[in-house]
Every structure is written in structure tokens, then in C-alpha cells.
Design a protein around this motif. Structure first.
Motif, PDB file in Angstrom:
ATOM      1  N   LEU A  51     -26.308  22.504 -13.794  1.00  0.00           N
ATOM      2  CA  LEU A  51     -26.537  21.524 -12.737  1.00  0.00           C
ATOM      3  C   LEU A  51     -26.035  22.064 -11.395  1.00  0.00           C
ATOM      4  CD1 LEU A  51     -27.520  18.661 -12.049  1.00  0.00           C
ATOM      5  CD2 LEU A  51     -25.224  17.842 -12.619  1.00  0.00           C
ATOM      6  N   GLU A  52     -24.858  22.649 -11.399  1.00  0.00           N
ATOM      7  CA  GLU A  52     -24.302  23.213 -10.171  1.00  0.00           C
ATOM      8  C   GLU A  52     -25.137  24.387  -9.651  1.00  0.00           C
ATOM      9  OE1 GLU A  52     -21.754  22.077  -8.279  1.00  0.00           O
ATOM     10  OE2 GLU A  52     -21.695  20.367  -9.649  1.00  0.00           O
ATOM     11  N   LYS A  53     -25.781  25.122 -10.549  1.00  0.00           N
ATOM     12  CA  LYS A  53     -26.661  26.232 -10.155  1.00  0.00           C
ATOM     13  C   LYS A  53     -28.056  25.734  -9.763  1.00  0.00           C
ATOM     14  CE  LYS A  53     -26.369  30.231 -10.696  1.00  0.00           C
ATOM     15  NZ  LYS A  53     -26.155  31.296  -9.714  1.00  0.00           N
ATOM     16  N   GLN A  54     -28.241  24.427  -9.785  1.00  0.00           N
ATOM     17  CA  GLN A  54     -29.506  23.768  -9.452  1.00  0.00           C
ATOM     18  C   GLN A  54     -30.635  24.165 -10.396  1.00  0.00           C
ATOM     19  OE1 GLN A  54     -30.122  24.485  -5.248  1.00  0.00           O
ATOM     20  NE2 GLN A  54     -28.495  23.054  -4.696  1.00  0.00           N
ATOM     21  N   ARG A  55     -30.277  24.436 -11.617  1.00  0.00           N
ATOM     22  CA  ARG A  55     -31.262  24.695 -12.672  1.00  0.00           C
ATOM     23  C   ARG A  55     -31.477  23.373 -13.406  1.00  0.00           C
ATOM     24  NH1 ARG A  55     -29.205  30.011 -15.703  1.00  0.00           N
ATOM     25  NH2 ARG A  55     -30.795  29.275 -17.162  1.00  0.00           N
ATOM     26  N   TYR A  56     -32.164  22.472 -12.732  1.00  0.00           N
ATOM     27  CA  TYR A  56     -32.247  21.084 -13.173  1.00  0.00           C
ATOM     28  C   TYR A  56     -32.970  20.910 -14.502  1.00  0.00           C
ATOM     29  CZ  TYR A  56     -30.692  20.343  -8.418  1.00  0.00           C
ATOM     30  OH  TYR A  56     -29.978  20.389  -7.255  1.00  0.00           O
ATOM     31  N   GLU A  86     -32.309  14.137  -8.186  1.00  0.00           N
ATOM     32  CA  GLU A  86     -32.839  15.329  -7.503  1.00  0.00           C
ATOM     33  C   GLU A  86     -34.357  15.411  -7.644  1.00  0.00           C
ATOM     34  OE1 GLU A  86     -32.388  18.300  -4.969  1.00  0.00           O
ATOM     35  OE2 GLU A  86     -30.679  17.169  -5.711  1.00  0.00           O
TER      36      GLU A  86
END
Length: 111
Positions: A51-56, A86
Motif C-alpha cells: 500500500l505504501e509503495k502504491q501497488r494498490y 484511491e
């Protein structure tokens, strides 16, 4: 080769996530899961790092796995709420946030 308990390894990964070293956290989580494929704590941490790496999409998949085992898991519901927000899926985001709130109503972040 040094030995470390799984609990200590999880604390190490929590520290990595706090330091925003998410790629390294993902690496360590996948390492743990290769030996302990049923470690829910590791899946929670993996979801957080993704999630923090924006790999949703990947985070959503991991959090959904957690919920199949622990339907009331706070971290998974909060994470899925963030993923859906998001993706502009607000009804789903609200639903997961409500589920997270029900499990930890005193959590200041959720309030």
C-alpha cells in the motif's frame, strides 16, 4: 548464519515500514512467506508495504487474503479502505472503514 525469531523478524519489518523502506519490507515478507505461508502477520505487513509503495492491486489482493482468514481484521479493512478510496470506489472504501471502526472504535486515526 544468525537466527532470529519470527516475532523479532516481524518487529524488524515493522521498523522498515515505519522508516519507509517498503521495498526491503516486501522482500523480507516474501522471504518469510516462502517458509511460513500461513503467517497472517506477515501478510498484514506485506499489504501495508505494498500500500505504501502504491501497488494498490497487489495490496488489495493481500488484504483480501487476510480477510478470508480473519474477517474482522483491522489492518486489512483499513488497508482496503485506502485502496478503494484511491480507486475512487467510495462506497467500498466507506464500508471497509466502518468495519475497521467496529473492530477498534477508539482508534484515533479511524475516528
Amino acid at each position: 548464519m544468525s537466527t532470529i525469531t519470527l516475532r523479532e523478524y516481524h518487529q524488524f519489518i515493522d521498523n522498515l515500514i515505519e522508516k519507509n523502506a517498503n521495498s526491503e519490507a516486501i522482500f523480507h515478507c516474501t522471504n518469510i512467506l516462502s517458509s511460513f505461508p500461513k503467517s497472517i502477520k506477515t501478510y498484514q505487513q506485506l499489504g501495508q508495504a505494498l500500500l505504501e509503495k502504491q501497488r494498490y492491486s497487489d495490496a488489495s489482493e493481500v488484504f483480501s487474503k487476510v480477510l478470508t482468514v480473519l474477517p474482522d481484521d483491522f489492518i486489512a479493512h483499513a488497508g482496503l479502505s485506502a485502496v478503494h478510496e484511491e480507486n475512487r470506489e467510495l462506497d467500498k472504501a466507506i464500508w471497509h472503514m466502518e468495519q475497521a471502526f467496529e473492530t477498534q472504535p477508539s482508534n484515533a486515526t479511524i475516528q
